[in-house]
Design an enzyme around this catalytic site. Sequence first.
Site, short mmCIF file in Angstrom:
data_model
loop_
_atom_site.label_atom_id
_atom_site.label_comp_id
_atom_site.label_asym_id
_atom_site.label_seq_id
_atom_site.Cartn_x
_atom_site.Cartn_y
_atom_site.Cartn_z
N LYS A 268 5.18 7.21 4.41
CA LYS A 268 4.49 7.94 3.33
C LYS A 268 5.49 8.67 2.45
O LYS A 268 6.59 8.98 2.90
CB LYS A 268 3.56 8.99 3.96
CG LYS A 268 2.34 8.43 4.67
CD LYS A 268 1.50 9.57 5.25
CE LYS A 268 0.28 9.04 5.97
NZ LYS A 268 -0.71 8.41 5.08
N ARG A 342 -7.14 3.02 12.59
CA ARG A 342 -8.05 1.96 13.03
C ARG A 342 -7.49 1.23 14.24
O ARG A 342 -8.22 0.68 15.05
CB ARG A 342 -8.34 1.01 11.86
CG ARG A 342 -7.13 0.38 11.26
CD ARG A 342 -7.38 -0.17 9.85
NE ARG A 342 -7.30 0.85 8.83
CZ ARG A 342 -7.47 0.64 7.53
NH1 ARG A 342 -7.74 -0.57 7.08
NH2 ARG A 342 -7.38 1.62 6.67
N1 BES Z 1 -4.20 9.51 8.09
C1 BES Z 1 -4.20 8.66 6.97
C2 BES Z 1 -5.40 8.91 6.06
C3 BES Z 1 -5.29 10.13 5.18
C4 BES Z 1 -4.45 10.14 4.10
C5 BES Z 1 -6.12 11.19 5.39
C6 BES Z 1 -4.39 11.24 3.28
C7 BES Z 1 -6.08 12.28 4.56
C8 BES Z 1 -5.21 12.31 3.51
C9 BES Z 1 -4.29 7.20 7.42
O1 BES Z 1 -3.65 6.90 8.60
C10 BES Z 1 -3.65 6.40 6.35
O2 BES Z 1 -2.48 6.56 6.15
N2 BES Z 1 -4.42 5.55 5.70
C11 BES Z 1 -3.95 4.76 4.64
C12 BES Z 1 -4.57 3.41 4.76
C13 BES Z 1 -3.97 2.38 3.84
C14 BES Z 1 -2.55 2.06 4.24
C15 BES Z 1 -4.83 1.14 3.88
C16 BES Z 1 -4.34 5.43 3.34
O3 BES Z 1 -5.42 5.99 3.25
O4 BES Z 1 -3.53 5.42 2.41
MN MN Z 2 -1.59 6.45 8.32
#
Ligand code: BES
Ligand code: MN
Length: 503
Positions: A268, A342
């Site tokens: 990230k 997931r």
């Molecule tokens: N934990 C994150 C989701 C999240 C992101 C919650 C920002 C709250 C704020 C999750 O594991 C994630 O990174 N999801 C990705 C999925 C994507 C790669 C398909 C996302 O939401 O960007």
């Molecule tokens: Mn994630």
Amino acid sequence: MKDPIMNFDLKSLDLAQAAAHKGDALLVLVPEGFKPGQDELGRLIASAVKSGDLQTKAGKLLMSYQVPGVACTRLVLAGCDEGSPRQVRQAVAAAVGALRSSPCRKLVVCLSALAHDDAVRMAVQAAADASYVYTTTKSKPEPRTLEQVTIGVADAALSRPAFERAVAAVRGVEYAKEWANRPGNHATPTMLADAARRLAKAPHLQCTVMGPKQVAKLGMGAFMAVAQGSHEELRFIELRYDGGAKGDAPTVLIGKGISFDSGGISIKPAAEMDEMKFDMCGAASVLGVFRALAELKPAINVVGLIASCENLPDGKAVKPGDVVTSMNGQTIEILNTDAEGRLVLCDALTYAERLKPKAVVDIATLTGACVIALGGVRSGMFSSHDELAAALLAAGESAQDLCWRMPLDDEYGEGLKTHFADVANVGGRPGGAITAAKFLQRFADKFPWAHLDIAGTAWKGGAAKGATGRPVPLLLDFLLAGGGGGAATSVAKKAPARARRKA
Ligand code: BES
Ligand code: MN
Ligand code: ZN
């Protein structure tokens, strides 16, 4: 962890009795069309309304000091419109927020003009929320000043059950907030498991914790793939609350417990990455619910499952394109290591099959897309089971911890197709919260299932950064209302028949 020190009590208090009650502050909720009695305070309130100095709109306040005839040092009059649950919460939140400017240890809240259970619940929850402070990792903590909240109602005996439920919910919410707020190095999978074990010392509670070896033996290849990039060991936590009849199918809650989500190799951006310590808010909500169950001791059976690990980049970390085998045999191509929630949840869902549940609800900070779709007001709710969905929506309303049903049309799952495995862990960006739910649904066909995406509601960013304790109130109401509605009775009726066949 230290238990919250805030104490609540419930008393029958009319306005005259509330005026005579000692404390640092007296908060009186004043609804639209307020009718004074013969008492002095009532007359004062009526004239403040008449003059326009006090508006009865929810959130409007009138604060005064050493009012003759009022035993508390400070008097706060708070408008609350018609006194709906939302308005009561707004009024108490505004008043307790305003009282924070100078120390208030003992607060008396007079709800006698509103005598209904929802007002009691909302007042208890809002007073706790507005006075909460996180202290665990501060060297010189400034503890919460509000220590004692006395709720005054028309008839304490009538309001007692609602009051006790509200206090238990607060304990659960604060337990969830505590664990969610702790930084990643103070809330590792191992520490979360230890917290669960400590909770399980209460009657009717049991806890089993599995580490890497047992998880490998179960074949949780998707969960293990996420954990393999970290030196912190994963934990799979099973909490049981057996307050109901033996053999009654349990409701299963599954919490996403990523104690820190860096994204892994699909790392990230740095900005706000710290907030990914909150990626275990689903797990924290499960712990919070069990904390509340320990207090309330309802006649129900509940199992809580928490899949907890870190998601980090490392020489051993899972890579984009890697294919792993989940516990139910489905192979998964991990195209994005940041879609890890997931992956840990799918194995927990498969594990849930062996519990013969009447319903399974997973709770996860699953997608940024859900934050875009619904913001911070309502959690995303997905279910292929209409009765279960209705029960969760209703619980959200009654607890004022709202959710919103989202679709699960099969077309949303098409992006998950791949040539290299049974399913990919990501589709495209459009409808991202739904694609994630469609992925989970593939592992949830053996029981009534719902998924709560709490990415937008579990914590607040910015100046007020911190966990909200949501959706503990929703889940508690859901469980106490039957934990799966119609599904509950139909499955429970079948169970004895099966037992008879076996015998
Ligand atoms: N934990 C994150 C989701 C999240 C992101 C919650 C920002 C709250 C704020 C999750 O594991 C994630 O990174 N999801 C990705 C999925 C994507 C790669 C398909 C996302 O939401 O960007
Ligand atoms: Mn994630
Ligand atoms: Zn995550």
